[in-house]
Motif scaffolding. Structure first.
Motif, PDB file in Angstrom:
ATOM      1  N   PHE A  65       0.812  -1.213   0.000  1.00  0.00           N
ATOM      2  CA  PHE A  65       0.000   0.000   0.000  1.00  0.00           C
ATOM      3  C   PHE A  65       0.851   1.271   0.000  1.00  0.00           C
ATOM      4  CE2 PHE A  65      -3.429  -2.524  -0.010  1.00  0.00           C
ATOM      5  CZ  PHE A  65      -4.298  -2.597   1.069  1.00  0.00           C
ATOM      6  N   TYR A  66       2.164   1.115   0.151  1.00  0.00           N
ATOM      7  CA  TYR A  66       3.038   2.266   0.368  1.00  0.00           C
ATOM      8  C   TYR A  66       4.024   2.484  -0.757  1.00  0.00           C
ATOM      9  CZ  TYR A  66       1.469   2.548   5.204  1.00  0.00           C
ATOM     10  OH  TYR A  66       0.704   2.697   6.341  1.00  0.00           O
ATOM     11  N   GLY A  67       4.111   3.739  -1.200  1.00  0.00           N
ATOM     12  CA  GLY A  67       5.264   4.138  -1.962  1.00  0.00           C
ATOM     13  C   GLY A  67       6.445   4.261  -1.019  1.00  0.00           C
ATOM     14  N   MET A  68       7.638   3.964  -1.533  1.00  0.00           N
ATOM     15  CA  MET A  68       8.835   3.960  -0.692  1.00  0.00           C
ATOM     16  C   MET A  68       9.866   4.929  -1.232  1.00  0.00           C
ATOM     17  SD  MET A  68       8.088   1.881   1.710  1.00  0.00           S
ATOM     18  CE  MET A  68       9.698   1.801   2.492  1.00  0.00           C
ATOM     19  N   GLY A  69      10.519   5.626  -0.320  1.00  0.00           N
ATOM     20  CA  GLY A  69      11.535   6.586  -0.714  1.00  0.00           C
ATOM     21  C   GLY A  69      12.817   6.413   0.067  1.00  0.00           C
ATOM     22  N   TRP A  70      13.875   6.877  -0.539  1.00  0.00           N
ATOM     23  CA  TRP A  70      15.177   6.979   0.132  1.00  0.00           C
ATOM     24  C   TRP A  70      15.560   8.461   0.165  1.00  0.00           C
ATOM     25  CZ3 TRP A  70      17.712   3.250   2.698  1.00  0.00           C
ATOM     26  CH2 TRP A  70      17.425   1.909   2.398  1.00  0.00           C
ATOM     27  N   PHE A  71      16.025   8.874   1.315  1.00  0.00           N
ATOM     28  CA  PHE A  71      16.517  10.226   1.521  1.00  0.00           C
ATOM     29  C   PHE A  71      17.886  10.133   2.176  1.00  0.00           C
ATOM     30  CE2 PHE A  71      12.713  12.797   0.659  1.00  0.00           C
ATOM     31  CZ  PHE A  71      11.757  11.806   0.610  1.00  0.00           C
ATOM     32  N   ARG A  72      18.625  11.225   2.148  1.00  0.00           N
ATOM     33  CA  ARG A  72      19.907  11.237   2.831  1.00  0.00           C
ATOM     34  C   ARG A  72      20.132  12.598   3.485  1.00  0.00           C
ATOM     35  NH1 ARG A  72      23.932  10.931  -2.463  1.00  0.00           N
ATOM     36  NH2 ARG A  72      23.600  13.074  -3.218  1.00  0.00           N
ATOM     37  N   GLN A  73      20.957  12.567   4.510  1.00  0.00           N
ATOM     38  CA  GLN A  73      21.286  13.787   5.220  1.00  0.00           C
ATOM     39  C   GLN A  73      22.761  13.775   5.570  1.00  0.00           C
ATOM     40  OE1 GLN A  73      18.791  14.645   8.607  1.00  0.00           O
ATOM     41  NE2 GLN A  73      19.319  16.805   8.540  1.00  0.00           N
TER      42      GLN A  73
END
Length: 122
Positions: free
Chosen positions: A30-38
């Motif tokens: 049910f979920y779109g998935m993302g990758w982020f970075r900091q």
């Protein structure tokens, strides 16, 4: 809901890493998935995202052609294959889940993992 990111580490410039993010407590499909970075001293930035059934993928310009996002809904896991890593890719990488869609904006995501550190040496 828990998102467990793993796969970070220390790698030389030009090397590769594969990040994984395993989800539990949610209906993963049910979920779109993302990758982020900091990176230290910087704001969290979008890296890549993938829709629920992998119909669409999105990449930041800075990683396009080097990183590949994928997911296995049977394993409740999203991956980020990172090739040709550069020192500027050094950051804590976070996975995130957004109901039904994807976004490049971190504020749009509902759930976050704890992050995994990627360090690229020159």
């Amino acid at each position: 809901v828990q998102l467990q990111a793993s796969g970070g580490g220390l790698v030389q410039a030009g090397g590769s890493l594969r990040l994984s993010c395993a989800g539990s407590g949610l209906t993963f499909v049910f979920y779109g998935m993302g990758w982020f970075r900091q990176a230290p001293g910087k704001e969290r930035e979008f890296v890549s995202a993938i829709t629920r059934n992998s119909e669409s993928r999105s990449y930041a310009d800075s990683v396009k052609g080097r990183f590949t996002i994928s997911r296995d809904n049977g394993k409740n896991t999203v991956y980020l294959q990172m090739n040709s890593l550069q020192p500027e890719d050094t950051a804590v990488y976070y996975c995130a889940a957004k109901r039904f869609a994807i976004s490049t904006m971190p504020t749009q995501y509902d759930n976050w993992g704890q992050g995994t550190l990627v360090t690229v040496s020159s």
